[in-house]
Design a protein around this motif. Structure first.
Motif, PDB file in Angstrom:
ATOM      1  N   ALA A 164       0.890  -1.294   0.059  1.00 30.11           N
ATOM      2  CA  ALA A 164       0.036   0.186  -0.042  1.00 30.11           C
ATOM      3  C   ALA A 164       0.882   1.397  -0.091  1.00 30.11           C
ATOM      4  O   ALA A 164       0.479   2.271  -0.416  1.00 30.11           O
ATOM      5  CB  ALA A 164      -0.989   0.090   1.283  1.00 30.11           C
ATOM      6  N   PHE A 251       2.441  11.547  -1.813  1.00 26.70           N
ATOM      7  CA  PHE A 251       2.008  11.595  -0.539  1.00 26.70           C
ATOM      8  C   PHE A 251       0.934  10.227  -0.299  1.00 26.70           C
ATOM      9  O   PHE A 251       0.886   9.875   0.853  1.00 26.70           O
ATOM     10  CB  PHE A 251       1.053  12.863  -0.573  1.00 26.70           C
ATOM     11  N   VAL A 252       0.174  10.071  -1.431  1.00 28.00           N
ATOM     12  CA  VAL A 252      -0.897   8.765  -0.976  1.00 28.00           C
ATOM     13  C   VAL A 252       0.071   7.620  -0.596  1.00 28.00           C
ATOM     14  O   VAL A 252      -0.651   7.093   0.369  1.00 28.00           O
ATOM     15  CB  VAL A 252      -1.977   8.779  -2.105  1.00 28.00           C
ATOM     16  N   PHE A 253       0.875   7.370  -1.531  1.00 29.18           N
ATOM     17  CA  PHE A 253       1.551   6.060  -1.350  1.00 29.18           C
ATOM     18  C   PHE A 253       2.897   6.138  -0.319  1.00 29.18           C
ATOM     19  O   PHE A 253       3.555   5.196  -0.425  1.00 29.18           O
ATOM     20  CB  PHE A 253       1.927   5.666  -2.702  1.00 29.18           C
ATOM     21  N   ALA A 254       3.003   7.405   0.120  1.00 27.72           N
ATOM     22  CA  ALA A 254       4.173   7.598   1.123  1.00 27.72           C
ATOM     23  C   ALA A 254       5.487   7.199   0.324  1.00 27.72           C
ATOM     24  O   ALA A 254       6.356   6.590   0.883  1.00 27.72           O
ATOM     25  CB  ALA A 254       4.043   6.721   2.366  1.00 27.72           C
TER      26      ALA A 254
ATOM     27  N   PHE C 214      -7.072  17.890   0.659  1.00 32.30           N
ATOM     28  CA  PHE C 214      -6.622  16.556   0.989  1.00 32.30           C
ATOM     29  C   PHE C 214      -5.258  16.275   1.827  1.00 32.30           C
ATOM     30  O   PHE C 214      -5.132  15.550   2.741  1.00 32.30           O
ATOM     31  CB  PHE C 214      -6.510  15.610  -0.514  1.00 32.30           C
ATOM     32  N   LEU C 215      -4.285  17.380   1.550  1.00 33.08           N
ATOM     33  CA  LEU C 215      -3.034  17.082   2.059  1.00 33.08           C
ATOM     34  C   LEU C 215      -3.365  18.021   3.168  1.00 33.08           C
ATOM     35  O   LEU C 215      -2.252  17.816   4.227  1.00 33.08           O
ATOM     36  CB  LEU C 215      -1.997  18.035   1.304  1.00 33.08           C
ATOM     37  N   ARG C 234      -8.697   8.929   4.645  1.00 33.64           N
ATOM     38  CA  ARG C 234      -7.491   8.188   4.290  1.00 33.64           C
ATOM     39  C   ARG C 234      -7.202   7.440   5.598  1.00 33.64           C
ATOM     40  O   ARG C 234      -6.264   6.371   5.339  1.00 33.64           O
ATOM     41  CB  ARG C 234      -6.491   9.387   3.834  1.00 33.64           C
ATOM     42  N   TYR C 238      -8.654   1.516   5.784  1.00 35.84           N
ATOM     43  CA  TYR C 238      -8.312  -0.191   6.229  1.00 35.84           C
ATOM     44  C   TYR C 238      -9.859  -0.529   6.419  1.00 35.84           C
ATOM     45  O   TYR C 238     -10.369  -1.400   6.226  1.00 35.84           O
ATOM     46  CB  TYR C 238      -7.305  -0.364   7.376  1.00 35.84           C
TER      47      TYR C 238
END
Ligand SMILES: Nc1ncnc2c1ncn2[C@@H]1O[C@H](COP(=O)(O)OP(=O)(O)O)[C@@H](O)[C@H]1O
Ligand SMILES: [Mg+2]
Lengths: 305, 349, 278
Positions: A164, A251-254, C214-215, C234, C238
């Motif tokens: 992820a 950012f989303v996927f680090a 979002f950030l 976010r 999960y």
């Protein structure tokens, strides 16, 4: 040819100078004491004073800018307020990851986008064209950060096939690569389709048909190369943009690239790093554009120097 | 000429285009023959369907929006409009070759001129070696009068002047010695000073290839000089056909007469040239009956012009006109002559 | 066929228009559409999955996700449109001046546009927010400034084309002032591509502004803003994917709607224009 490159180079240098003014001005625009800003929130008074004298922040703005420019030329972008390490080192450590991601996105996007665009143009107004047009519309309208999250939900959380986040494994690039590539595919496909349709209407295409050239060969031998000329520019600009515009995907996927570093640095109010990243992004974008322009003049025999 | 069989027969050709404004009836029920070795001129004002009618012969009109709705094109006992895409391709450039109007845009900008000429041959002869194709292309460039052909062969279209490009287009067209050459306003886009030269090259090339030629132009002088027979088109239809001399000396359609009367004449000084009043007809909602009737002086409020489409009738031997009132042509010519104060009858001079 | 007739028969554009009308109605009538409050925390009912009461579930603070999306329409569409107004307000005059006066003025403005074009919009907006700080106005300014160069280029090109037309000479010959010529002739003949570009740009500004949100660099909580909702979701991706799925869908649909409208307007207003710019 050489004078063309020289002229093009001169424009790039002017643009780059402008970028340094913006980067310099950005920190000046910050509210409060610039020395405190640059030294960081956690710095002691002593440190703030040291920054002030080292960077000449007590001098007039003009002098400061000249010094700033001098440091850039020497390859000195200052020191990170967070880690105290040179900004160049911070950026240098992460740059390869950003370039890797942008390259994957651009290559995937260019290859699939051109194929899609050519198919759409060849089968204009038929089901294949409609499907590709809808797909491209989705691609350019999709928020990358949302697409990234959806991909993580499906492939990392539910199926557990792919990591992820991070860049630790060989498969780590797949999800961010798809995320960043989808927009590029859509963009390039749209561009290629429009460009092909325009070219297919040209008189010289009719000439080729009148000579008895087969449909397929008219498309590939006569139309594609002409259609490719504007597409090349889009691909080049897109690569340049992805170098800097992958901020959200990283950012989303680090993903440990400079986009991610930029966001982290903004939160940490680490302005020397932010400033450095802006300069590096702009430099890369300008260089990529320069290369594209020069390539362009090779592809297009009509350009005269 | 009547003894030999026609090389190409166009019969009842009709072509339409779907546009946002409506269906454009660009070509309506057009028929003509092309005899071996002859030059057939097609004249008519812009938009009268000249290009569309010849482009349809090889199905070169874009579909969509274009549609060939009716007609036959007979060539060597085959109907070209019924050929498969593959058969049609074998024919294009080999049996029927075209020279288009605008040499600036008709050549591919990213390929060398030489390669484009060579391609005209290699697509029809896969056994032709690159070297041989190259040699023949340079030869062709020489034939059409391009100096330093071996250097020019390697150049791109933008390095050619308009006249030189049109010569290259001609070279491409005659590359396979086609029996039929179609030239659509080949000199219209060129500088006046070089029009005559290019025309000369075309005529020469036609002779060398032994081809019959369809020459489209709106230059009546060019027709008089080059063509054996002439077709006059108006509003998508053929309105007059015949031997060039016969038609020019004895026009049997008011439109043809109007065209010729509006030409400046060398033999007399006239202040005012009679022009055809009114606008070209709409091709979406064309006038009923004779398409020319709204602009025609011969109509004189007669209903047959408005209601019945005049068929092409043989007025004198091999001279056809699509007018209900050809018997009044002499009168018309006298009338107009009196008005402008010049004798517009063209005697046998 | 006139432009309006062409637009009306353009099915994709009508779909886009329908989505936007729906969004507008929902934004206006949000308080009557939903019984819940967009801001009030209800921790006892936090992180509920979609149900009859909470159609799209609740967030980590127990607020109804659908309600926040509905109220968020007001914020997100407003930011997107306002940012384009800012970008046009600065970009159009600069483009006009650049194209009309040429020479040194043109050179300077073009270099400025070049410089701004060296940054992707999101990066420029990010840098500006870093300096200006977060907040509704700052986000609008940051995103609006980021799209200025698009309008400079577009309008300059238009002006250069129109400037050569005979009627501009004619106007000048009868002594019209520069300003009059600019407004009456140049801009009056450039509005079609400007409208098309503006429509497509709203899609871009919505994407960029939501990206900032979002950030966590957009409009601060608890204001319901789609990007920020997505960012909060976010953290629960999960366990509670509904928190990020639906706000993202809202952004996506809005952007698609503006893109569809833009394509339709382009076809309707000027069929010669093609989807060449991105
Ligand atoms: N691709 C096309 N789409 C729509 N209409 C066309 C197209 N090509 C030709 N036409 C129409 O067909 C008519 C005849 O055109 P053309 O044969 O080119 O006239 P010309 O006699 O000047 O060569 C014109 O009214 C033109 O508008
Ligand atoms: Mg024509």
């Amino acid at each position: 040819m050489l004078t063309y490159i020289a002229r093009r180079l001169a424009v790039s240098v002017v643009t780059l100078l402008g970028v340094t003014i913006i980067a310099f001005g950005l920190v000046q625009m910050l509210p409060g004491d610039p020395a405190r800003t640059i030294a960081g929130l956690m710095a002691s008074e002593d440190e703030v004073e040291r920054v002030r004298t080292r960077m000449g922040l007590d001098e007039p703005l003009g002098t400061q800018y000249v010094q700033f420019l001098g440091n850039i030329v020497k390859g000195d972008l200052g020191q990170s307020a967070r880690t105290r390490r040179p900004v160049t080192q911070e950026i240098g450590a992460r740059l390869p990851k950003t370039i890797e991601l942008a390259a994957v996105g651009t290559i995937v996007g260019a290859v699939l986008g051109i194929i899609g665009g050519v198919i759409a143009a060849r089968f204009r107004n038929r089901p294949a064209d409609h499907a590709i047009s809808i797909g491209s519309l989705i691609g350019i309208s999709m928020p990358v950060y949302w697409l990234g999250l959806l991909l993580i939900m499906v492939f990392a959380v539910n199926l557990g096939w792919l990591p992820a986040a991070g860049a630790g494994r060989r498969t780590s690039i797949i999800l961010p690569g798809i995320t960043i590539g989808l927009f590029t595919i859509a963009l390039v496909a749209r561009m290629t389709r429009a460009s092909m349709l325009e070219v297919l209407e040209q008189d010289y295409v009719r000439t080729a048909f009148a000579k008895g050239v087969a449909n397929r060969n008219v498309v590939y031998r006569h139309a594609l190369r002409n259609a490719f000329i504007p597409v090349l520019t889009v691909i080049g600009i897109q690569f340049g943009s992805l170098l800097g515009g992958a901020v959200l995907t990283e950012f989303v996927f680090a993903w440990p690239g400079i986009g991610r570093l930029m966001v982290d640095s903004i939160f940490a109010r680490d302005f020397p790093v932010v400033q450095g990243i802006i300069l590096v992004f702009a430099l890369m974008f300008i260089v990529v554009n320069l290369i594209v322009d020069i390539l362009y003049s090779y592809v297009n025999p009509k350009i005269q120097y | 000429m009547s003894a030999t069989e026609p090389l190409l027969e166009v019969d009842g050709l009709s072509v339409e285009f779907d546009t946002p404004e409506g269906v454009v009836k660009a070509v309506r029920d057009v028929s003509w023959n092309l005899m071996p070795g002859e030059t057939l001129g097609i004249v008519g004002e812009s938009g009268s369907g000249k290009s569309v009618s010849v482009m349809s012969l090889m199905k070169l009109i874009p579909t969509p929006p274009g549609r060939i709705v009716a007609g036959e094109v007979r060539f060597r006992d085959r109907d070209l409009l019924k050929l498969s895409r593959f058969q049609l391709r074998k024919l294009r450039g080999k049996d029927l070759a075209m020279v288009f109007q605008d040499p600036m845009s008709s050549l591919n900008p990213v390929q060398t001129v030489g390669r484009q000429i060579a391609e005209a041959m290699t697509v029809h002869d896969s056994k032709l070696s690159d070297n041989e194709a190259r040699r023949r292309s340079i030869e062709l460039l020489e034939v059409v009068g391009v100096p330093q052909a071996d250097v020019r062969f390697k150049q791109y279209p933008h390095q050619f002047s308009g006249g030189m490009r049109q010569r290259a287009m001609i070279a491409m067209a005659i590359a396979n010695r086609p029996p039929i050459l179609i030239a659509d306003e080949p000199t219209t886009a060129l500088d006046v000073t070089i029009q005559a030269q290019v025309m000369e090259v075309l005529k020469d090339a036609q002779k060398k290839a032994g081809a019959a030629m369809v020459l489209i132009t709106h230059d009546l002088g060019l027709i008089a000089e080059m063509a054996d027979r002439v077709i006059v088109m108006y509003g998508g239809r053929v309105v007059e056909v015949g031997d060039v001399r016969t038609v020019f000396h004895n026009p049997q359609h008011p439109y043809t007469f109007g065209l010729m009367a509006s030409l400046p004449r060398l033999d007399t000084q006239t202040e005012t040239l009679p022009t055809i009043p009114g606008q070209p007809p709409s091709l979406i909602t064309p006038p009923t009956g004779c398409a020319f009737h709204p602009r025609c002086r011969l109509k004189r409020d007669r209903l047959d012009c408005e209601q019945d489409v005049p068929p092409l009738r043989e007025v004198t031997t091999e001279h056809f006109s699509a007018c209900h009132h050809t018997d009044e042509m002499d009168q018309l010519i006298e009338e107009v002559s009196a008005e402008v104060g010049t004798d517009l009858t063209r005697g046998e001079s | 066929m006139d432009s309006w007739a062409r637009f009306r028969t353009h099915k994709p554009a009508m779909l886009g228009a329908a989505i936007l009308v729906l969004y507008t109605l929902l934004a206006i009538f949000a308080p009557w559409v939903t019984p819940h409050d967009p801001v009030q925390q209800q921790l006892v009912q936090s992180l509920q999955t979609p149900s009859a009461e909470f159609w799209l579930g609740t967030d980590h603070l127990g607020r109804d996700v659908l309600t926040r999306i509905l109220y968020g329409t007001r914020i997100s569409l407003f930011i997107g449109i306002a940012a384009v107004v800012v970008g046009m307000g600065i970009g159009i005059p600069l483009g006009v001046v650049s194209g009309f006066y040429g020479r040194a003025t043109d050179m300077v403005i073009q270099r400025i546009a070049d410089i701004m074009f060296s940054f992707p919009s999101i990066l420029l907006a990010l840098a500006l927010v870093a300096v200006l700080g977060v907040g509704l106005n700052n986000v609008i300014i940051a995103v609006g400034v980021a799209i200025i160069p698009i309008f400079i280029r577009l309008v300059r090109g238009q002006v250069l084309a129109v400037r050569e037309e005979a009627y501009v000479d004619a106007a000048r010959a009868i002594g019209a002032s520069d300003l009059r010529i600019l407004v009456r002739h140049v801009l009056a003949n450039s509005w079609a591509p400007i409208i098309v570009q503006a429509t497509i740009s709203i899609g871009i500004t919505i994407l960029v502004a939501a990206g900032l949100g979002f950030l966590g660099l957009g409009v601060p909580s608890p204001t319901p803003e789609w990007g920020a909702m997505l960012g909060e979701g976010r953290n629960y991706i999960y366990s509670h994917p509904h928190m990020s799925t639906f706000p993202g869908l809202a952004i996506f649909l809005a952007v698609i709607a503006f893109n569809l409208m833009g394509d339709g307007l382009r076809d309707a207003l000027d069929p010669r224009l093609r989807a060449l710019e991105a």
